[in-house]
Design a protein around this motif. Structure first.
Motif, PDB file in Angstrom:
ATOM      1  N   THR A   1       6.544  27.917 -16.784  1.00  0.00           N
ATOM      2  CA  THR A   1       7.282  28.024 -15.527  1.00  0.00           C
ATOM      3  C   THR A   1       7.919  29.396 -15.377  1.00  0.00           C
ATOM      4  N   ALA A   2       8.519  29.907 -16.449  1.00  0.00           N
ATOM      5  CA  ALA A   2       9.184  31.209 -16.393  1.00  0.00           C
ATOM      6  C   ALA A   2       8.201  32.325 -16.075  1.00  0.00           C
ATOM      7  N   VAL A   3       7.011  32.228 -16.633  1.00  0.00           N
ATOM      8  CA  VAL A   3       5.996  33.258 -16.385  1.00  0.00           C
ATOM      9  C   VAL A   3       5.491  33.154 -14.951  1.00  0.00           C
ATOM     10  N   GLN A   4       5.219  31.959 -14.490  1.00  0.00           N
ATOM     11  CA  GLN A   4       4.726  31.775 -13.129  1.00  0.00           C
ATOM     12  C   GLN A   4       5.717  32.277 -12.088  1.00  0.00           C
ATOM     13  N   ASN A   5       7.011  32.138 -12.386  1.00  0.00           N
ATOM     14  CA  ASN A   5       8.050  32.581 -11.451  1.00  0.00           C
ATOM     15  C   ASN A   5       8.529  33.998 -11.709  1.00  0.00           C
ATOM     16  N   GLY A   6       7.915  34.677 -12.672  1.00  0.00           N
ATOM     17  CA  GLY A   6       8.309  36.042 -12.987  1.00  0.00           C
ATOM     18  C   GLY A   6       9.684  36.146 -13.606  1.00  0.00           C
ATOM     19  N   ARG A   7      10.134  35.074 -14.259  1.00  0.00           N
ATOM     20  CA  ARG A   7      11.489  35.047 -14.820  1.00  0.00           C
ATOM     21  C   ARG A   7      11.453  35.232 -16.339  1.00  0.00           C
ATOM     22  N   VAL A   8      10.848  36.309 -16.762  1.00  0.00           N
ATOM     23  CA  VAL A   8      10.806  36.724 -18.165  1.00  0.00           C
ATOM     24  C   VAL A   8      11.499  38.079 -18.224  1.00  0.00           C
ATOM     25  N   TYR A   9      12.546  38.183 -19.051  1.00  0.00           N
ATOM     26  CA  TYR A   9      13.386  39.375 -19.048  1.00  0.00           C
ATOM     27  C   TYR A   9      13.697  39.851 -20.461  1.00  0.00           C
ATOM     28  N   ARG A  10      14.219  41.059 -20.544  1.00  0.00           N
ATOM     29  CA  ARG A  10      14.748  41.583 -21.812  1.00  0.00           C
ATOM     30  C   ARG A  10      15.945  40.733 -22.251  1.00  0.00           C
ATOM     31  N   GLY A  11      16.026  40.488 -23.555  1.00  0.00           N
ATOM     32  CA  GLY A  11      17.042  39.560 -24.050  1.00  0.00           C
ATOM     33  C   GLY A  11      18.341  40.181 -24.499  1.00  0.00           C
ATOM     34  N   GLY A  12      18.466  41.499 -24.447  1.00  0.00           N
ATOM     35  CA  GLY A  12      19.719  42.138 -24.829  1.00  0.00           C
ATOM     36  C   GLY A  12      19.765  42.504 -26.299  1.00  0.00           C
ATOM     37  N   LEU A  13      20.719  43.351 -26.647  1.00  0.00           N
ATOM     38  CA  LEU A  13      20.839  43.873 -28.003  1.00  0.00           C
ATOM     39  C   LEU A  13      21.295  42.800 -28.986  1.00  0.00           C
TER      40      LEU A  13
ATOM     41  N   PRO B   1      19.940  27.993 -14.459  1.00  0.00           N
ATOM     42  CA  PRO B   1      18.642  27.772 -15.092  1.00  0.00           C
ATOM     43  C   PRO B   1      18.753  27.532 -16.595  1.00  0.00           C
ATOM     44  N   SER B   2      17.773  26.807 -17.145  1.00  0.00           N
ATOM     45  CA  SER B   2      17.685  26.671 -18.594  1.00  0.00           C
ATOM     46  C   SER B   2      17.074  27.953 -19.161  1.00  0.00           C
ATOM     47  N   VAL B   3      17.639  28.418 -20.262  1.00  0.00           N
ATOM     48  CA  VAL B   3      17.297  29.731 -20.814  1.00  0.00           C
ATOM     49  C   VAL B   3      16.839  29.590 -22.257  1.00  0.00           C
ATOM     50  N   LEU B   4      15.769  30.266 -22.608  1.00  0.00           N
ATOM     51  CA  LEU B   4      15.314  30.338 -23.997  1.00  0.00           C
ATOM     52  C   LEU B   4      15.388  31.789 -24.448  1.00  0.00           C
ATOM     53  N   LEU B   5      16.241  32.065 -25.430  1.00  0.00           N
ATOM     54  CA  LEU B   5      16.406  33.405 -25.982  1.00  0.00           C
ATOM     55  C   LEU B   5      15.553  33.538 -27.236  1.00  0.00           C
ATOM     56  N   THR B   6      14.712  34.577 -27.288  1.00  0.00           N
ATOM     57  CA  THR B   6      13.787  34.766 -28.407  1.00  0.00           C
ATOM     58  C   THR B   6      13.756  36.232 -28.826  1.00  0.00           C
ATOM     59  N   TYR B   7      13.043  36.482 -29.918  1.00  0.00           N
ATOM     60  CA  TYR B   7      12.780  37.862 -30.353  1.00  0.00           C
ATOM     61  C   TYR B   7      11.286  38.031 -30.582  1.00  0.00           C
ATOM     62  N   GLU B   8      10.728  39.094 -30.028  1.00  0.00           N
ATOM     63  CA  GLU B   8       9.358  39.518 -30.308  1.00  0.00           C
ATOM     64  C   GLU B   8       9.169  40.905 -29.707  1.00  0.00           C
ATOM     65  N   ALA B   9       8.997  41.896 -30.567  1.00  0.00           N
ATOM     66  CA  ALA B   9       8.988  43.286 -30.122  1.00  0.00           C
ATOM     67  C   ALA B   9       7.642  43.742 -29.554  1.00  0.00           C
ATOM     68  N   SER B  10       6.608  42.943 -29.695  1.00  0.00           N
ATOM     69  CA  SER B  10       5.279  43.341 -29.229  1.00  0.00           C
ATOM     70  C   SER B  10       5.194  43.368 -27.704  1.00  0.00           C
ATOM     71  N   ASP B  11       4.394  44.298 -27.171  1.00  0.00           N
ATOM     72  CA  ASP B  11       4.141  44.331 -25.731  1.00  0.00           C
ATOM     73  C   ASP B  11       3.197  43.210 -25.303  1.00  0.00           C
ATOM     74  N   GLU B  12       2.495  42.618 -26.262  1.00  0.00           N
ATOM     75  CA  GLU B  12       1.598  41.502 -25.983  1.00  0.00           C
ATOM     76  C   GLU B  12       1.925  40.363 -26.944  1.00  0.00           C
ATOM     77  N   PRO B  13       3.070  39.741 -26.754  1.00  0.00           N
ATOM     78  CA  PRO B  13       3.539  38.727 -27.715  1.00  0.00           C
ATOM     79  C   PRO B  13       2.660  37.483 -27.739  1.00  0.00           C
ATOM     80  N   GLU B  14       2.547  36.904 -28.954  1.00  0.00           N
ATOM     81  CA  GLU B  14       1.813  35.652 -29.145  1.00  0.00           C
ATOM     82  C   GLU B  14       2.705  34.571 -29.731  1.00  0.00           C
ATOM     83  N   THR B  15       3.725  34.989 -30.506  1.00  0.00           N
ATOM     84  CA  THR B  15       4.692  34.055 -31.072  1.00  0.00           C
ATOM     85  C   THR B  15       6.101  34.621 -30.870  1.00  0.00           C
ATOM     86  N   PHE B  16       7.104  33.733 -30.974  1.00  0.00           N
ATOM     87  CA  PHE B  16       8.470  34.111 -30.651  1.00  0.00           C
ATOM     88  C   PHE B  16       9.444  33.487 -31.651  1.00  0.00           C
TER      89      PHE B  16
END
Length: 396
Positions: free
Chosen positions: A337-349, A238-253
């Motif tokens: 697409t990632a949200v619809q498929n439930g493919r949103v995960y923690r990005g690691g340290l 899969p194509s992967v986008l790695l981002t940072y946003e510490a909020s539980d309700e993120p709006e930007t990344f």
């Protein structure tokens, strides 16, 4: 800025330990101009750097690492400190956690993974914070460490220390040796970078733990080889986008590009993922670039997997119940697409060392390929925790 009024004129630990002349010569302060990536052919200098050299019959030895250069130790260091948690984790991997006195910011040192390794634990709350609106020289006198696993160039560039500050603490307390390896996007870093395991080997040389390092590396190499042998063809990844946003309700990344070979992305490189930003003009998150992507930007990229850093304290299920749930309820985010498929995960340290990386690689493999490696929320284990504990404790 470092405080220059410490009033310390005499060495505090010199009767216990001495460090060679290269520390105050060209080695520590001048830096090293050579560069190398893990995939390049090593130069003669780099080959010589890979070994520890005995310098006399009294058991002194020299370790060479850019940008500090050659540091000579007359005895093995005991007490030590570091700034970035990845180096703290290297010390843990070598069984040295009891002598770790401080890190830059203990709250950023993620130690929960150690709970899964029998007999291994680190209380980050007991460590002294080196950072307090800057790094004061006085903290180094208070801790009286034998060595500081910190890049001297990083001390100058990030914390406004002078060559004189570094020379004073080196002479009166202990030397600096290290390299800012977690990312490769800082313009000032014009000396050689090291991979995680190249830097880990240098730390092992400092503490004369080369055999233990080698055993850990062999375990790691076998683990990675086993993971990679099971990966699907590159075209099926899969194509992967790695981002940072510490909020539980993120709006930007804040975005990361995976072509940066820093150690903070090691697990994604080992898994051979496809970077969703590869054919875009989006820049890497760095000290100079703090750009952010909103949901409209994300829809243009539309990655198959969205990774969000800043949530490692959450379990996989807690992340799904907060961050993923908020995206699924969002009018625009829910179109991804990632949200619809439930493919949103923690990005690691962001900062990781060899012990943490084993867990993060396992986690990443299960996030990306649950059909092969098991669900990340399940109790599937891809490597032997007891074997890791035995290596750390020297029971090999």
């Amino acid at each position: 800025m470092a405080d220059n009024s410490s009033g310390h004129e005499a060495p505090t630990r010199r009767k216990y330990m001495k460090f060679g002349g290269a520390v105050l010569g060209g080695g520590l302060l001048a830096g090293c101009a050579g560069q190398s990536d893990s995939g390049s052919t090593p130069t003669e200098t780099e080959i010589s750097e890979s070994t520890t050299t005995s310098t006399s019959e009294d058991d002194s030895y020299t370790v060479s690492m850019a940008p500090a250069g050659e540091i000579t130790f007359d005895s093995i260091p005991e007490k030590w400190a570091t700034y970035y948690p990845g180096y703290a984790d290297m010390g843990v991997a070598l069984g040295l956690s009891d002598d770790l006195t401080g890190v830059g910011q203990p709250s950023e040192y993620y130690t929960e993974f150690y709970d899964a390794v029998p007999g291994v634990s680190v209380d980050s709350d007991s460590l002294t914070a080196l950072w307090a609106n800057g790094i004061d020289k006085e903290i180094f006198y208070e801790l009286e460490n034998d060595v500081h696993l910190i890049s001297p160039e990083n001390m100058k560039r990030s914390f406004d220390w002078s060559d004189e500050d570094l020379a004073e603490i080196t002479e009166n307390v202990g030397p600096f040796i290290g390299n800012r390896i977690y990312r490769r996007s800082d313009e000032w870093h014009d000396h050689r970078y090291y991979t995680m395991y190249e830097a880990f080997e240098k730390v092992a040389q400092v503490f004369q733990k080369e055999d233990q390092y080698q055993t850990f590396k062999e375990f790691h190499d076998e683990f990675i080889a086993d993971i990679q042998s099971q990966l699907p063809a590159e075209s099926d990844r899969p194509s992967v986008l790695l981002t940072y946003e510490a909020s539980d309700e993120p709006e930007t990344f804040s975005p990361y590009r995976l072509d940066d070979r820093g150690t903070n992305k090691k697990q994604w490189h080992d898994l051979g993922v496809t970077d969703a930003l590869a054919n875009t003009s989006v820049e890497q998150l760095s000290a100079e670039n703090r750009s952010e992507l909103d949901f409209e930007n994300l829809l243009t990229i539309d990655p198959e997997v969205l990774l969000i850093r800043g949530h490692e304290e959450k379990s996989a299920s807690e992340f799904e119940e907060t961050v993923l749930a908020s995206l699924q309820d969002h009018t625009v985010a829910s179109e991804l697409t990632a949200v619809q498929n439930g493919r949103v995960y923690r990005g690691g340290l962001l900062w990781q060392g060899p012990v943490q990386n084993l867990f993060l690689t396992e986690q990443a493999a299960q996030q990306l390929y649950p059909d092969i490696f098991g669900e990340v929320t399940a109790d599937e284990k891809l490597f032997d925790r007891q074997r890791v504990a035995d290596i750390i404790n020297g029971n090999t």
